[in-house]
Design an enzyme around this catalytic site. Structure first.
Site, PDB file in Angstrom:
ATOM      1  N   ARG A   7       1.034  -1.612  -0.090  1.00 12.53           N
ATOM      2  CA  ARG A   7       0.063  -0.164   0.198  1.00 12.53           C
ATOM      3  C   ARG A   7       0.836   1.160   0.010  1.00 12.53           C
ATOM      4  O   ARG A   7       1.576   1.589   0.339  1.00 12.53           O
ATOM      5  CB  ARG A   7      -0.807  -0.111   1.065  1.00 12.53           C
ATOM      6  N   VAL A   8       1.058   2.035  -0.773  1.00 13.48           N
ATOM      7  CA  VAL A   8       1.149   3.821  -0.666  1.00 13.48           C
ATOM      8  C   VAL A   8      -0.618   4.980  -0.309  1.00 13.48           C
ATOM      9  O   VAL A   8      -1.604   4.365  -0.498  1.00 13.48           O
ATOM     10  CB  VAL A   8       2.193   3.965  -2.304  1.00 13.48           C
ATOM     11  N   SER A   9      -0.300   5.948  -0.006  1.00 14.52           N
ATOM     12  CA  SER A   9      -1.342   6.742   0.462  1.00 14.52           C
ATOM     13  C   SER A   9      -1.365   7.342  -0.516  1.00 14.52           C
ATOM     14  O   SER A   9      -2.206   8.319  -0.639  1.00 14.52           O
ATOM     15  CB  SER A   9       0.021   7.653   1.174  1.00 14.52           C
ATOM     16  N   THR A  10      -0.628   7.450  -1.660  1.00 15.65           N
ATOM     17  CA  THR A  10      -0.858   8.370  -3.017  1.00 15.65           C
ATOM     18  C   THR A  10      -1.265   7.749  -3.903  1.00 15.65           C
ATOM     19  O   THR A  10      -0.160   6.817  -4.443  1.00 15.65           O
ATOM     20  CB  THR A  10      -0.151  10.393  -2.147  1.00 15.65           C
ATOM     21  N   GLN A  13       2.986   8.235  -5.227  1.00 14.04           N
ATOM     22  CA  GLN A  13       3.330   7.606  -4.729  1.00 14.04           C
ATOM     23  C   GLN A  13       4.043   6.087  -4.977  1.00 14.04           C
ATOM     24  O   GLN A  13       3.036   5.532  -6.309  1.00 14.04           O
ATOM     25  CB  GLN A  13       3.525   6.672  -3.262  1.00 14.04           C
TER      26      GLN A  13
END
Length: 80
Positions: A7-10, A13
């Site tokens: 998972r990445v936040s944006t 990314q």
């Protein structure tokens, strides 16, 4: 079976570092689930699909624990 969750936040990314680590460990692409969403969001669709799919005896690998859970309480709820 072993699964990976990244998972990445944006959207800006990149998931490559996490995915590369899973592939290096022998996890197949089809067994890697990814989300691009902030950890503060309740719904992470691919994590939900993964949790619905895994069975007793399966393993979920994450690059770092904070990619999976927002807090110790959240982690505990995922594991129940």
């Amino acid at each position: 079976m072993i699964f990976g969750y990244a998972r990445v936040s944006t959207n800006e990314q990149n998931l490559d570092l996490q995915i590369d680590a899973f592939l290096k460990e022998g996890i197949r692409n089809k067994n890697i689930y990814t989300d691009k969403v902030s950890s503060t969001k309740e719904e992470r669709r691919k994590l939900g699909k993964l949790m619905d799919y895994v069975r007793e005896g399966d393993t979920i690998m994450v690059w770092k624990l904070d990619r999976l859970a927002r807090s110790l309480i959240h982690f505990t709820k995922l594991m129940i």
